[in-house]
Structure formats: structure tokens, C-alpha cells
Write a protein that holds these residues in place. Structure first.
Motif, PDB file in Angstrom:
ATOM      1  N   PHE A 164       5.214   8.847   8.323  1.00 31.24           N
ATOM      2  CA  PHE A 164       5.131   7.418   8.014  1.00 31.24           C
ATOM      3  C   PHE A 164       4.064   6.716   8.849  1.00 31.24           C
ATOM      4  N   THR A 165       3.879   7.175  10.086  1.00 35.01           N
ATOM      5  CA  THR A 165       2.815   6.602  10.925  1.00 35.01           C
ATOM      6  C   THR A 165       1.447   6.857  10.307  1.00 35.01           C
ATOM      7  N   ALA A 166       1.271   8.057   9.741  1.00 36.23           N
ATOM      8  CA  ALA A 166      -0.029   8.459   9.191  1.00 36.23           C
ATOM      9  C   ALA A 166      -0.157   8.198   7.700  1.00 36.23           C
ATOM     10  N   LEU A 167       0.834   7.549   7.095  1.00 43.11           N
ATOM     11  CA  LEU A 167       0.797   7.312   5.654  1.00 43.11           C
ATOM     12  C   LEU A 167      -0.512   6.634   5.262  1.00 43.11           C
ATOM     13  N   PRO A 168      -1.212   7.171   4.265  1.00 39.48           N
ATOM     14  CA  PRO A 168      -2.493   6.571   3.855  1.00 39.48           C
ATOM     15  C   PRO A 168      -2.330   5.090   3.494  1.00 39.48           C
ATOM     16  N   LYS A 169      -3.423   4.368   3.592  1.00 31.88           N
ATOM     17  CA  LYS A 169      -3.399   2.934   3.303  1.00 31.88           C
ATOM     18  C   LYS A 169      -2.854   2.690   1.901  1.00 31.88           C
ATOM     19  N   PRO A 170      -2.034   1.643   1.726  1.00 28.66           N
ATOM     20  CA  PRO A 170      -1.772   0.540   2.661  1.00 28.66           C
ATOM     21  C   PRO A 170      -0.698   0.812   3.697  1.00 28.66           C
ATOM     22  N   GLY A 171      -0.202   2.037   3.817  1.00 30.06           N
ATOM     23  CA  GLY A 171       0.809   2.357   4.809  1.00 30.06           C
ATOM     24  C   GLY A 171       2.214   2.206   4.262  1.00 30.06           C
ATOM     25  N   PRO A 172       3.224   2.347   5.128  1.00 31.21           N
ATOM     26  CA  PRO A 172       4.612   2.378   4.655  1.00 31.21           C
ATOM     27  C   PRO A 172       5.194   1.025   4.258  1.00 31.21           C
ATOM     28  N   VAL A 173       4.707  -0.052   4.831  1.00 38.07           N
ATOM     29  CA  VAL A 173       5.319  -1.360   4.576  1.00 38.07           C
ATOM     30  C   VAL A 173       5.136  -1.762   3.110  1.00 38.07           C
ATOM     31  N   GLY A 174       6.261  -1.946   2.421  1.00 38.61           N
ATOM     32  CA  GLY A 174       6.218  -2.332   1.017  1.00 38.61           C
ATOM     33  C   GLY A 174       5.989  -1.184   0.054  1.00 38.61           C
ATOM     34  N   ALA A 175       5.929   0.048   0.552  1.00 36.07           N
ATOM     35  CA  ALA A 175       5.588   1.207  -0.286  1.00 36.07           C
ATOM     36  C   ALA A 175       6.803   1.752  -1.036  1.00 36.07           C
TER      37      ALA A 175
END
Length: 560
Positions: free
Chosen positions: A44-55
């Protein structure tokens, strides 16, 4: 319901570098305090953009031991990192191709997390794995897996939601503030997909006209058991004895869920004993397949070539899309190359790893592809798909039988193919759990020979001469990335090949793989025994590599 988030202090584990197929270790390693939590947080830290928030993130696995524990951890850490929606398979079950389909169908911008060690054995004393797929539904590219590894090396804490475990047996949605966890029937959406790809009405007509036709699908107690039952029994109304070992088990029934002639021995025995017209098996997570019959075993290299050859004429999906291109992994035989030439489409030779096919598919350059390691698929998703291959063969047999007004066998189809294109005799020898140091020494010495004294050497009284030898390197035509050290190729004057690779898919020791290929277009030599045909090259490979001297291994673990 609302939830609170707890921050837990932790220290890094330095062995969490994921490979092409994710992070694979023994179950007990993942059960070590904070081991699974650290790696999940690193994803989750390395999740590609836009990242985990709202994903939106899809989660599921192959049913092996520790999967359900890991899913609960992923849900809680995902929510704590701001994921808006987690889509989870009922009982945690998701085949790898089905999960890829859901990522794409639901536009899951956070991709998916698959709990599997693929074809490796399961159970508390065996293997487990965590694999991340990106938003196109395919395996994470190397720059993403490297980001995950970097995060795992510096992690000092992870965040976890303070919620009760989700009841994964119940289909439905549970809300947590602005976020939610949705448990879905992972089989239903997959069936909808394959019914849009293949000609189910034609297959049903065939089954009615040829009631003596027999099919046997063996899921090896892996994830595709549920899928196979719903497709072959519920949809196609085949008799119950058309499926075997279709109950997913945490330890795969004590077996090795790898669809090849060695580990799928029960299928092989049943096909021969019952005189089955189409026998098939899939692996633990459902992305691999094996095709055979009472009178023929189809190599994966030949299988993808046949499917590609019939695709436009037989399979509705390709009647609509056409053939954009064909591809194979480097060790896979060149049988599909000849089909590409016939259909006037480009063929690509890529390194082992489905992500390379995915790049070509995303660019609209590729329709059908395959790997000799029993992986076959198309651009309907971004993973290989075992049941897709089985249904493709059933669709082809149905079409050819109805067209000729007689039951066409697998052997008939292969014989016709060889007469048209010639035959690429092919076999792979796996030497598993070899001492890693010995394997590395052998491989390094062979690699040095490639730039030294191999080219020009002749064998079998000068019948076979080496004209090229290298360590395969690939420049991706889409993103221009370069992949080096992908396997040693030894190429002979007549086009025959020996390929040698070291594999890192096991959780202990090394696996040395030898691939043998010989092309034959003389009519009287098209139906020879494979091992007999390849015998000269097997002997040459042992002489060149000095395998026995380096490793002490005289016999392969698996021959395919």
C-alpha cells in the motif's frame, strides 16, 4: 460503522523482494510476527499513483492454507491506508484470471492482491505467496515490485483498522464510514466473460450431436474447481464424472497442483483408463492448463499455436477483434511463429513473465500468447487463463466435428496441424531443489562459454553445429525497457535450440530448466516419440553444461 486505526511499530525483514510472481515463502515464514503485515503495508505504501487513498482494490486467492488469515490482514491494513473499496471473492476464492477480469471490469484503480504460490504445494509446511497486480489487471512491472521492496526495507510501522473479521462466506457489502468491503461471487463474473468469448451454443449443439464425446477436467483441488463445476456441469450439462478433484483444499489434497504429466498423474491415468476424448487440468490458482486425450498429449507450445490458428474462424471473440499479433516466451517453441507467418501477423519473442505480454496487449499489438510452462491466454484479460485454454480446445473440437460431421479427435487436429506447418518437437526437463551454489556455478560456466568456445562446435559426427549462443536480452517495443539475463540460448544450424534457465519460483533451492526444440517437416517423421526425436540434443546439453559434474543430478524431477 466507523472504525479506529492503530499504528503498530515494526522492524524490516530484508528478504521481501517480490519476483515476477510476487513474494513466495514457506507458510511459517508468513506466520512470523509482523511478516505478512510488513509486506502488505509495503504494497500500500508503494501503490502506484494516485495511491491507496480513495482506491478500489480486489483481493482473493487460490484457497491454500493461510489465505483467509492474510485476506483479513489485507482488508484491515487497506482500510487503515485509506482504500475506499475492497472487492473480495466469496470464501476468499478468486482464480488469478478471474481476479484480473474483476480489476478490469470494475476499473479497480488500486489493482489487486492475489494470495497464491501458483503451482507450488500448499499446507502449513509448504508454500504461500502474495502477488500484486496493477490496474490493467496484469502482474506488477519491475519498477513497482522494486518500490514495494524498497518500502519493505525501511518500514518502521504499519497501520491497521480496528474492525472485526469480515464473514467471507456471505455475499454482500459491509460499510466502514466512507469505505466498504464487498464480498462477491467470483465465479459468476468469470462465466459471463467466457460466454462472451466462446461459442457456447455451438458447443451445446456439438455435445447433443455427439453424446459419446467425453471430457474430464481435473482442478487438482485448486481454485478452478468451483469454476469448472459451474461451466462444465451447470452450463454445458455434462455428466458429473466430467470433473474430478474440484473441491478447493488448503493443502490441495496433499498433491502438487501443477498441471503436467508428472503431478497430474491421476488425470493421465483416468484419461487413458476411460478413453477420454478431451482431458484437461489446471493449477492451484487457475492460470495454467494441460491439454491431452486418450491418444495424444498436447505440449503447451503446440496448444497455443493451434488455438491461434483456429481463432478467427472458430472463436466469436476473435471473429470480432481479429488477430492483432501473436507472441511466445523465449523458451517456448517457435510453432506459433509459423502460424503468425501464415496469418500474416507479427510474432513477438519475450522474456518469461506475463507482464511483457500485457504491455503488448495494452498497446493493441497482441491477441494470443503462450508460455511453455503451461500458460496460455489472450487480451481478454492480462493474465494467463487455464480454463480459457480448455474452452478454446472444446470450441475448436466442436466446430471441426460439426463441420466434418464426425467426431474429430485431439490427435486428428494435431496431425492436420503438423502436416500444414511442420512439427516443433519440444520438451522441458526440470531439475528441482538443486543446491543453489552448484546450480549457479554451472550456469556461470555455461554463460562464459557462450561468448567463448561454443559457436562453431559440432556434435553427432558434425550433424549438428552451433551457430549462435547468447544470454537472451529483450527491448520492449512499447516502453523501451531492456530486460537482460533472461536465459541462455544455444542455436544450431538447422534452427534447433537448447535453452537453459535458472528459476527462482521455488521457496527453497534452485530449479534448473533445460528446453529442447527440434523442427521437422518430413511427413514420415511428424508423429515420432518426442523424447526419441530430441535424444541427440539432450545428450549434447549434458555434455555442454556438465550438469552431472556440477550438481550430481542424473535425472530430471519433471519432464514435460
Amino acid at each position: 460503522m466507523s472504525f479506529s486505526t492503530k499504528t503498530v511499530k515494526t522492524t524490516p525483514f530484508l528478504d521481501q523482494r517480490p519476483g515476477t510472481s510476487g513474494l513466495r515463502k514457506k507458510v511459517r515464514v508468513f506466520m512470523t510476527q509482523n511478516y505478512t503485515e510488513n509486506f502488505v503495508q509495503s504494497i500500500f505504501t508503494a501503490l502506484p499513483k494516485p495511491g491507496p487513498v480513495g482506491a478500489t482494490v480486489v483481493v482473493g486467492g487460490d484457497g491454500r492454507y493461510y489465505m483467509k488469515n492474510a485476506i483479513q490482514t489485507i482488508i484491515k491494513i487497506g482500510l487503515a491506508n485509506g482504500v475506499k473499496k475492497l472487492i473480495v471473492g466469496q470464501d476468499g476464492i478468486f482464480s488469478t484470471p478471474a481476479l484480473s477480469n474483476i480489476i478490469r471490469k470494475h476499473s479497480a484503480d488500486g489493482g489487486g492482491i492475489i494470495l497464491t504460490a501458483s503451482h507450488n504445494p500448499g499446507g502449513i509446511d509448504n508454500d504461500f505467496g502474495i502477488k500484486y497486480n496493477v490496474s490493467n489487471g496484469g502482474p506488477a512491472p519491475e519498477h513497482v515490485t522494486e518500490d514495494i521492496f524498497e518500502a519493505s526495507k525501511t518500514i518502521s510501522e504499519y497501520k491497521i483498522a480496528q474492525i472485526p473479521d469480515i464473514d467471507l462466506s456471505v455475499i454482500g457489502t459491509t460499510k466502514f464510514g466512507d469505505s466498504e468491503v464487498q464480498v462477491i461471487d467470483s465465479v459468476e463474473e468469470y462465466i459471463k466473460m467466457v460466454k462472451e468469448i466462446f461459442d457456447f451454443p455451438l458447443i451445446k449443439t456439438f455435445l447433443k450431436k455427439f453424446p459419446d464425446f467425453t471430457l474430464l477436467f481435473d482442478a487438482l483441488n485448486g481454485v478452478t474447481g468451483h469454476y469448472g463445476k459451474r461451466i462444465f456441469i451447470d452450463e454445458l450439462n455434462l455428466p458429473l464424472n466430467s470433473i474430478d478433484q474440484c473441491e478447493p483444499l488448503e493443502d490441495f489434497g496433499g498433491g502438487h497442483p501443477d498441471p503436467n504429466l508428472t503431478y497430474a498423474h491421476k488425470l493421465v491415468e483416468n484419461v487413458e483408463k476411460r478413453g477420454v476424448d478431451l482431458g484437461a487440468a489446471s493449477d492451484g490458482d487457475g492460470d495454467r492448463n494441460m491439454i491431452m486425450s486418450k491418444d495424444w498429449f498436447v505440449t503447451p507450445s503446440d496448444s497455443v499455436a493451434v488455438i491461434a490458428d483456429y481463432a478467427i474462424a472458430v472463436i466469436p471473440y476473435f471473429k470480432k477483434t481479429g488477430l492483432k499479433g501473436l507472441a511466445r516466451s523465449m523458451p517456448t517453441s517457435a510453432a506459433i511463429d509459423r502460424v503468425a507467418t501464415h496469418h500474416n501477423v507479427k510474432v513477438y519473442e519475450v522474456p518469461t513473465g506475463w507482464k511483457f505480454f500485457g504491455n503488448l496487449m495494452d498497446a493493441g499489438m497482441l491477441s494470443i500468447c503462450g508460455e511453455e510452462s503451461f500458460g496460455t491466454g489472450s487480451d481478454h484479460i492480462r493474465e494467463k487463463d487455464g480454463l480459457w485454454a480448455v474452452l478454446a480446445w472444446l470450441n475448436i473440437i466442436a466446430h471441426q466435428s460439426l463441420e466434418s460431421n464426425k467426431l474429430v479427435s485431439v490427435r486428428d487436429i494435431m496431425h492436420k496441424h503438423f502436416n500444414t506447418y511442420g512439427r516443433n518437437y519440444f520438451s522441458r526437463y526440470d531439475y528441482e531443489e538443486v543446491d543453489s551454489e552448484s546450480a549457479s556455478k554451472m550456469y556461470s560456466a555455461l554463460k562464459s562459454s557462450c561468448v567463448g568456445n561454443l559457436i562453431g562446435r559440432s556434435f553427432s559426427e558434425d550433424k549438428y553445429t552451433i551457430v549462435a549462443a547468447d544470454d537472451f536480452e529483450y527491448t520492449d517495443p512499447v516502453d523501451k525497457s531492456v530486460s537482460k539475463n533472461q536465459g541462455i540460448r544455444i542455436i544450431f544450424e538447422d534452427g534447433s535450440r537448447i535453452v537453459v534457465r535458472l528459476s527462482g519460483t521455488g521457496s527453497s533451492g534452485a530449479t534448473i530448466r533445460f528446453y529442447y526444440e527440434m523442427f521437422e517437416d518430413h511427413t514420415e517423421k511428424l508423429m515420432m516419440d518426442t523424447q526419441e526425436a530430441l535424444k541427440p540434443f539432450i545428450e549434447i546439453a549434458l555434455e555442454i553444461t556438465k550438469l552431472v559434474e556440477y550438481t550430481g543430478r542424473k535425472e530430471p524431477t519433471v519432464i514435460t
